[in-house]
Design an enzyme around this catalytic site. Structure first.
Site, PDB file in Angstrom:
ATOM      1  N   LYS A  52       0.737  -1.323   0.061  1.00 26.95           N
ATOM      2  CA  LYS A  52      -0.438   0.060  -0.151  1.00 26.95           C
ATOM      3  C   LYS A  52       0.971   1.132   0.180  1.00 26.95           C
ATOM      4  O   LYS A  52       1.135   2.523  -0.579  1.00 26.95           O
ATOM      5  CB  LYS A  52      -1.054  -0.216   1.613  1.00 26.95           C
ATOM      6  CG  LYS A  52      -2.146  -1.347   1.376  1.00 26.95           C
ATOM      7  CD  LYS A  52      -3.147  -0.951   2.288  1.00 26.95           C
ATOM      8  CE  LYS A  52      -4.006  -1.965   2.580  1.00 26.95           C
ATOM      9  NZ  LYS A  52      -4.621  -3.059   3.668  1.00 26.95           N
ATOM     10  N   GLN A  96      -4.768  -1.624   9.461  1.00 20.32           N
ATOM     11  CA  GLN A  96      -4.159  -3.290   8.982  1.00 20.32           C
ATOM     12  C   GLN A  96      -5.049  -4.018  10.026  1.00 20.32           C
ATOM     13  O   GLN A  96      -4.826  -4.371  11.095  1.00 20.32           O
ATOM     14  CB  GLN A  96      -3.041  -3.458   8.195  1.00 20.32           C
ATOM     15  CG  GLN A  96      -2.895  -4.382   7.757  1.00 20.32           C
ATOM     16  CD  GLN A  96      -3.247  -4.561   6.242  1.00 20.32           C
ATOM     17  OE1 GLN A  96      -3.652  -3.290   6.412  1.00 20.32           O
ATOM     18  NE2 GLN A  96      -4.150  -6.125   6.255  1.00 20.32           N
ATOM     19  N   ASP A 119     -11.137   2.052   3.682  1.00 19.12           N
ATOM     20  CA  ASP A 119     -10.962   0.590   3.430  1.00 19.12           C
ATOM     21  C   ASP A 119     -12.942  -0.206   3.474  1.00 19.12           C
ATOM     22  O   ASP A 119     -13.328  -1.051   2.701  1.00 19.12           O
ATOM     23  CB  ASP A 119     -11.072   0.146   4.666  1.00 19.12           C
ATOM     24  CG  ASP A 119      -9.688  -0.477   4.577  1.00 19.12           C
ATOM     25  OD1 ASP A 119      -9.323  -0.875   3.667  1.00 19.12           O
ATOM     26  OD2 ASP A 119      -8.924  -1.155   5.926  1.00 19.12           O
TER      27      ASP A 119
END
Ligand code: GUN
Length: 295
Positions: A52, A96, A119
């Site tokens: 990322k 994450q 997300d």
């Protein structure tokens, strides 16, 4: 059989994003800024977060990585989320997953300002997705829809079977596939561990989206001639011939299934790169205020 090349598609989209960012910066705006929180040292999470950060560089974004050891207490993590929520220089951020067992993932997800939740995991974004309102769509389902669109796969009225009911992939991709939209408008069946006749259900499918996280879940006898198969699996299996000691395995028995397919995604190089690039698209949307206007 046509291979769906997620790596090449992601590279094209990154170039498109880069051109938009260069234009923004030329107009005097600042570059989009994505922050990521990584807790602990899980091998998969380390790899995803590093990808990322690299993708941010390629797209011309600013990125910030905030790391904690896995003994961090929940409150410190929630305070960090709150700080990022209030930081006007951060357009979007992710935490994450998975998190260590002593931290409530749900509590952390709900602490994120939904306007920065690139997300798409916050209940506001999940709810808006389910009723077809503008929102941040979670990255893997969004990447799958982009592949179907760019490869011209006809989804209208198609029989689509989703294998897996996770909050991150199975449920949102089923929602998007049934939405009155292009791509979408499919007849969707969701199978999971409790489903009795998975083989028969799959054999009817025009499109199979396999997101069980279990190698070998989809075999040739489950696939209709001419079907499209999207493999979301990324299980690490030991492989002594690799320097890393493992290789990534999808959920689909590629060698026996691919000859029957009209289209199929490989692992690696299929859905994986699209997940990362979808997060970049969401970050650009967050920066431009196109989904949720900036105050
Ligand atoms: N863990 C596995 N997939 C994801 C993802 O898309 N986002 C985050 N934050 N964690 C993950």
């Amino acid at each position: 059989m046509q291979l769906i090349d997620g790596k090449a598609t992601a590279a094209e989209i990154k170039k498109e994003i880069r051109a938009k960012v260069d234009a923004m910066v030329a107009e005097g705006k600042r570059a989009p800024h994505l922050a990521a929180i990584l807790v602990g040292h899980d091998g998969g999470s380390e790899t995803y977060v590093a990808s990322k950060v690299k993708a941010c560089e390629e797209c011309g974004f600013r990125s910030t990585l905030i790391r904690f050891e896995d003994d961090i207490d929940e409150q410190t993590l929630l305070d960090t989320v709150d700080r990022l929520n209030r930081d006007p220089e951060v357009d979007g951020f992710i935490v994450q997953l998975p998190l260590p067992a002593h931290i409530s993932e749900q509590k952390v997800i709900e602490a994120i300002d939904f306007r920065k939740d690139v997300d798409g995991f916050h209940p506001v974004n999940v709810g808006r997705l389910s009723i077809g309102l503008p929102c941040f769509q979670s990255a893997t389902p969004k990447g799958i829809m982009t592949l179907l669109e760019r490869y011209g796969i006809d989804t209208k009225g198609a029989d689509c079977v989703v294998l897996g009911r996770s909050n991150i992939v199975g449920k949102p991709v089923a929602t998007l596939m049934m939405q009155k939209a292009v791509p979408g408008d499919a007849t969707v069946t969701v199978c999971h561990r409790g489903t009795r006749n998975i083989k028969e259900v799959c054999r009817r499918a025009d499109i199979i989206i396999a997101a069980m996280g279990r190698p070998g879940s989809v075999t040739a006898d489950m696939v209709k001639e001419g079907a499209t198969v999207i493999d979301v699996g990324t299980t690490r299996v030991p492989d002594a011939t690799r320097k890393s000691g493992f290789r990534l395995s999808g959920d689909v028995e590629f060698a026996e299934v691919s000859p029957k397919c009209s289209h199929i995604t490989p692992v690696p190089g299929g859905v994986g790169p699209m997940t990362i690039v979808s997060l970049m698209q969401n970050t650009l949307l967050a920066a431009s205020g196109e989904v949720y206007p900036k105050d």
